[in-house]
Design an enzyme around this catalytic site. Sequence first.
Site, PDB file in Angstrom:
ATOM      1  N   HIS A  84      39.735 -57.058  -6.316  1.00  0.00           N
ATOM      2  CA  HIS A  84      38.320 -57.420  -6.200  1.00  0.00           C
ATOM      3  C   HIS A  84      38.158 -58.914  -5.919  1.00  0.00           C
ATOM      4  CE1 HIS A  84      34.004 -57.096  -6.550  1.00  0.00           C
ATOM      5  NE2 HIS A  84      34.046 -58.237  -7.220  1.00  0.00           N
ATOM      6  N   ASP A 112      36.188 -60.732  -2.811  1.00  0.00           N
ATOM      7  CA  ASP A 112      35.266 -61.867  -2.927  1.00  0.00           C
ATOM      8  C   ASP A 112      35.706 -63.018  -2.028  1.00  0.00           C
ATOM      9  OD1 ASP A 112      33.636 -60.615  -4.759  1.00  0.00           O
ATOM     10  OD2 ASP A 112      34.447 -61.652  -6.509  1.00  0.00           O
ATOM     11  N   HIS A 153      34.406 -67.882  -6.475  1.00  0.00           N
ATOM     12  CA  HIS A 153      33.456 -68.358  -5.466  1.00  0.00           C
ATOM     13  C   HIS A 153      33.438 -69.885  -5.364  1.00  0.00           C
ATOM     14  CE1 HIS A 153      32.155 -64.256  -5.408  1.00  0.00           C
ATOM     15  NE2 HIS A 153      31.702 -64.309  -6.647  1.00  0.00           N
TER      16      HIS A 153
END
Length: 307
Positions: A238, A242, A265
């Site tokens: 995952h 991202d 992020h």
Amino acid sequence: MSYLTQKTIKSNVSFNGVALHSGLNVNICIKPASPNFGIVFKRIDHKINNLIYPNFMHVTNTSLNTTIENEFGIKVSTIEHLMGALFGLGIDNALIEIDNEEVPILDGSAKEFIEKIINTGVTVSDAPIKIIKINREIKYTDGDRFISIQPSTLSLEIDFELKYKNQIIGNQRNKVKVFEDDLTDVYNSRTFCLFEDIEIIKKNGLAKGGSLENAIVVKDDQILNEEGLRNNKEFVNHKILDCIGDLYTSGYRIIAGIKCSQGGHFLTNQLLRKVFQNKENFSILEIKEKNLPHTLINKNILRSIAS
């Protein structure tokens, strides 16, 4: 069909669902766009100044999601899974209409975005694609966490590791070649959190729409979701999803090698800002050749589109 020319979707694709952080119901419609249009978000709940471009310089928040904002303060948040799907499918141009501030979380992965866009199909233009080629290694560190990008030949490799004290998540690492490997596990991997963090997250006004329907929740040595994990590296996969989505805020597909430890992020955005602050760090190339040794789009997905 040439895979080295720009692509858009064949017809409108719509999605409806709850927003992870606001908890509101949201509708989005992805529409075809002409060559060199790029990826553009349009907040249709605003009548003016409602276009937002998903560029790394427009990222204004990286806390548990990626949020972009235009000069008039109009935002779109949690764009990373959709951007990852568009990147992986080789969609260069699309108008994304959205009637609220946050992209719906759907099942917490990019699975539904991928499936629906593949079923709709793509339209291939004659306009050549552009790619970003990294010329030298750049690194960004934040304590024990780091992310680096270095030159590559004709590939985008992402080498990502997680380090959690929780025994279920633990230390996970995976390495993928984005343009060559089967990324099904990456696209199907859901967002996750520790049970003990939920109260703090909600006190901060986030995850109002979070549930076991759209996130993996880990409590001590137990996964609370009845169905368990979709793949044995779902947590790190995952994070790779991202990362792919956040890399697409560069505007083009990237040829490079990425290494990241305990990132997210914020680190990816800071790396892009550091790369593009010096023109010697990168080159933007227009691909005019009829073929390359490796396609710049995932071959397995292309087979699905063609069938």
